[in-house]
Design a protein around this motif. Structure first.
Motif, PDB file in Angstrom:
ATOM      1  N   GLU A  42       0.381  -1.079   0.138  1.00 49.85           N
ATOM      2  CA  GLU A  42       0.294   0.072   0.010  1.00 49.85           C
ATOM      3  C   GLU A  42       0.965   1.674   0.144  1.00 49.85           C
ATOM      4  OE1 GLU A  42      -3.457   0.209   2.563  1.00 49.85           O
ATOM      5  OE2 GLU A  42      -2.273   2.003   4.222  1.00 49.85           O
ATOM      6  N   LEU A  43       0.462   2.478  -1.049  1.00 45.93           N
ATOM      7  CA  LEU A  43       1.033   3.363  -0.811  1.00 45.93           C
ATOM      8  C   LEU A  43       0.047   4.791  -0.528  1.00 45.93           C
ATOM      9  CD1 LEU A  43       3.516   5.382  -1.596  1.00 45.93           C
ATOM     10  CD2 LEU A  43       2.611   5.944  -4.181  1.00 45.93           C
ATOM     11  N   PHE A  44       0.560   5.570   0.843  1.00 51.03           N
ATOM     12  CA  PHE A  44      -0.281   6.435   1.581  1.00 51.03           C
ATOM     13  C   PHE A  44       0.499   7.323   1.087  1.00 51.03           C
ATOM     14  CE2 PHE A  44       1.885   4.564   5.214  1.00 51.03           C
ATOM     15  CZ  PHE A  44       1.587   5.928   6.386  1.00 51.03           C
ATOM     16  N   GLY A  45       0.101   8.192   1.998  1.00 52.03           N
ATOM     17  CA  GLY A  45       0.575   9.632   2.192  1.00 52.03           C
ATOM     18  C   GLY A  45      -0.108  11.208   1.917  1.00 52.03           C
ATOM     19  N   THR A  46       0.387  12.601   1.855  1.00 50.55           N
ATOM     20  CA  THR A  46      -0.062  13.364   2.379  1.00 50.55           C
ATOM     21  C   THR A  46       0.825  14.840   0.958  1.00 50.55           C
ATOM     22  OG1 THR A  46      -0.316  12.967   4.458  1.00 50.55           O
ATOM     23  CG2 THR A  46      -0.485  15.162   4.187  1.00 50.55           C
ATOM     24  N   VAL A  47      -0.562  15.411   0.433  1.00 47.78           N
ATOM     25  CA  VAL A  47       0.289  16.162   0.000  1.00 47.78           C
ATOM     26  C   VAL A  47       0.097  17.319   0.557  1.00 47.78           C
ATOM     27  CG1 VAL A  47       0.745  17.098  -2.461  1.00 47.78           C
ATOM     28  CG2 VAL A  47       0.384  14.934  -2.158  1.00 47.78           C
ATOM     29  N   GLU A 220      -3.240  21.135 -10.941  1.00 43.73           N
ATOM     30  CA  GLU A 220      -4.055  21.506 -12.260  1.00 43.73           C
ATOM     31  C   GLU A 220      -3.028  23.165 -11.967  1.00 43.73           C
ATOM     32  OE1 GLU A 220      -7.501  23.893 -11.393  1.00 43.73           O
ATOM     33  OE2 GLU A 220      -7.732  22.449  -9.908  1.00 43.73           O
ATOM     34  N   ARG A 221      -2.375  23.793 -11.401  1.00 43.91           N
ATOM     35  CA  ARG A 221      -1.762  24.570 -11.202  1.00 43.91           C
ATOM     36  C   ARG A 221       0.080  24.420 -10.644  1.00 43.91           C
ATOM     37  NH1 ARG A 221      -4.862  28.755 -11.123  1.00 43.91           N
ATOM     38  NH2 ARG A 221      -2.729  30.416 -10.893  1.00 43.91           N
ATOM     39  N   PHE A 222       0.669  23.725 -10.047  1.00 41.16           N
ATOM     40  CA  PHE A 222       1.732  23.231  -9.720  1.00 41.16           C
ATOM     41  C   PHE A 222       1.843  22.193 -10.747  1.00 41.16           C
ATOM     42  CE2 PHE A 222      -0.181  24.145  -5.719  1.00 41.16           C
ATOM     43  CZ  PHE A 222       1.107  25.685  -4.881  1.00 41.16           C
ATOM     44  N   PRO A 223       3.639  22.720 -10.964  1.00 35.47           N
ATOM     45  CA  PRO A 223       4.291  21.930 -11.398  1.00 35.47           C
ATOM     46  C   PRO A 223       4.186  20.159 -11.428  1.00 35.47           C
ATOM     47  CG  PRO A 223       6.058  23.631 -10.741  1.00 35.47           C
ATOM     48  CD  PRO A 223       5.033  23.383 -10.307  1.00 35.47           C
ATOM     49  N   VAL A 224       4.681  18.919 -12.218  1.00 39.08           N
ATOM     50  CA  VAL A 224       4.499  17.501 -12.052  1.00 39.08           C
ATOM     51  C   VAL A 224       5.696  17.629 -11.385  1.00 39.08           C
ATOM     52  CG1 VAL A 224       3.902  15.325 -13.221  1.00 39.08           C
ATOM     53  CG2 VAL A 224       2.085  17.485 -13.822  1.00 39.08           C
ATOM     54  N   GLN A 225       5.117  16.517 -10.558  1.00 36.94           N
ATOM     55  CA  GLN A 225       6.163  15.566  -9.596  1.00 36.94           C
ATOM     56  C   GLN A 225       6.208  14.501  -9.576  1.00 36.94           C
ATOM     57  OE1 GLN A 225       6.746  16.947  -5.361  1.00 36.94           O
ATOM     58  NE2 GLN A 225       6.273  19.274  -5.388  1.00 36.94           N
ATOM     59  N   GLU A 242       5.259  17.969  -0.803  1.00 35.62           N
ATOM     60  CA  GLU A 242       5.092  19.557  -0.525  1.00 35.62           C
ATOM     61  C   GLU A 242       5.391  20.157  -2.052  1.00 35.62           C
ATOM     62  OE1 GLU A 242       7.598  21.379   1.315  1.00 35.62           O
ATOM     63  OE2 GLU A 242       6.548  21.244   3.311  1.00 35.62           O
ATOM     64  N   LEU A 243       3.720  20.599  -2.210  1.00 34.99           N
ATOM     65  CA  LEU A 243       4.063  21.554  -3.721  1.00 34.99           C
ATOM     66  C   LEU A 243       4.499  22.922  -3.976  1.00 34.99           C
ATOM     67  CD1 LEU A 243       0.694  20.079  -5.036  1.00 34.99           C
ATOM     68  CD2 LEU A 243       2.371  19.122  -5.344  1.00 34.99           C
ATOM     69  N   TYR A 244       4.898  22.747  -4.442  1.00 36.08           N
ATOM     70  CA  TYR A 244       5.634  24.118  -5.007  1.00 36.08           C
ATOM     71  C   TYR A 244       5.647  25.190  -6.332  1.00 36.08           C
ATOM     72  CZ  TYR A 244      10.215  22.412  -5.261  1.00 36.08           C
ATOM     73  OH  TYR A 244      11.060  21.113  -6.507  1.00 36.08           O
ATOM     74  N   GLN A 245       5.790  26.681  -6.146  1.00 35.16           N
ATOM     75  CA  GLN A 245       6.156  27.272  -7.657  1.00 35.16           C
ATOM     76  C   GLN A 245       7.408  27.129  -8.056  1.00 35.16           C
ATOM     77  OE1 GLN A 245       3.686  27.707  -9.559  1.00 35.16           O
ATOM     78  NE2 GLN A 245       1.904  28.343  -8.506  1.00 35.16           N
TER      79      GLN A 245
END
Length: 246
Positions: A42-47, A220-225, A242-245
């Motif tokens: 199982e893969l889990f986590g928080t963005v 939809e707005r952050f760069p793909v990781q 973590e998502l960042y511009q």
């Protein structure tokens, strides 16, 4: 005149045939093989979002403001006030060739109070989808992958439903040309290993065959990781990002 038993047999046979054709379609076109996953992981986590969330865009309504309202705020950045988890991020296992059986449930895209509901969801090639309009105003539902139109249908006020099958994978942009602020997204994959984060930014993908994979994190707005992870038999693996511009 056909007997009730005969009619039931026809319905069951047709349903089984449709299901069989959907599975064959996916396996033939995308070479995804359904196998027993007895010891999957199982893969889990928080963005989460790094720093402060950008403000959501506010649109002035030109068409039918008496129903939609004079202004409408976008649903792009939905960030939890406590843990900074972000909703509507797609987490997907890329290029997985075999695994659990896909579930071909009907995906609903609803026009509701001048919004598409839900804002982001996932689907599988071969799944049926249904477009509905519960509003007392005219909408249209325009599906695109990049610049290619997949479907563009007018949705008269209330009641009409349109059903189709997804025949192509990709990130589908869904818009209403009559109300430019209406926007949603569908992440259509060739395998059943993609999910959308909840209000706290949490996600979980179960029954993954053990092995090394690339994981795509899309918003939809952050760069793909892209992240690489190892799934171990009957183990839970955490992947939080973590998502960042840029």
């Amino acid at each position: 005149m056909y007997s009730i038993r005969f009619k039931i047999m026809i319905i069951v046979t047709n349903f089984a045939l449709i299901l069989f054709l959907k599975i064959v379609f996916i396996q033939a076109v995308f070479a995804y093989e359904v196998i027993p996953v007895d010891h999957g992981g199982e893969l889990f986590g928080t963005v989460r979002i790094k720093g402060d969330a950008p403000p959501n865009e506010v649109f002035r309504v030109i068409n039918t403001p008496e129903f939609c309202g004079k202004v409408v705020e976008s649903e792009t950045f939905l960030v939890h006030p406590v843990n900074k988890g972000i909703k509507n991020v797609v987490v997907s296992v890329e290029n997985i060739s075999h695994g659990k059986k896909p579930v071909f449930s009907t995906i609903v895209i609803a026009n509701r109070h001048c919004h598409f509901v839900p804002h982001v969801q996932t689907g599988i090639v071969g799944s049926p989808f249904e477009i509905s309009n519960g509003d007392p105003v005219l909408h249209n539902t325009h599906f695109r992958i990049e610049d290619e139109t997949l479907i563009n249908v007018a949705m008269p006020a209330r009641g009409r439903k349109i059903s189709r099958l997804f025949s192509k994978s990709g990130i589908v942009s869904i818009k209403c040309d009559a109300h430019k602020f209406m926007q949603s997204w569908m992440f259509v994959s060739d395998n059943p290993y993609s999910v959308v984060t909840n209000e706290e930014g949490n996600y979980k993908i179960s029954d993954i065959p053990p092995g090394k994979y690339k994981i795509k994190i899309w918003h939809e707005r952050f760069p793909v990781q892209i992240k690489e992870i190892m799934i171990l038999p009957e183990k839970r693996t955490e992947l939080s990002v973590e998502l960042y511009q840029e």
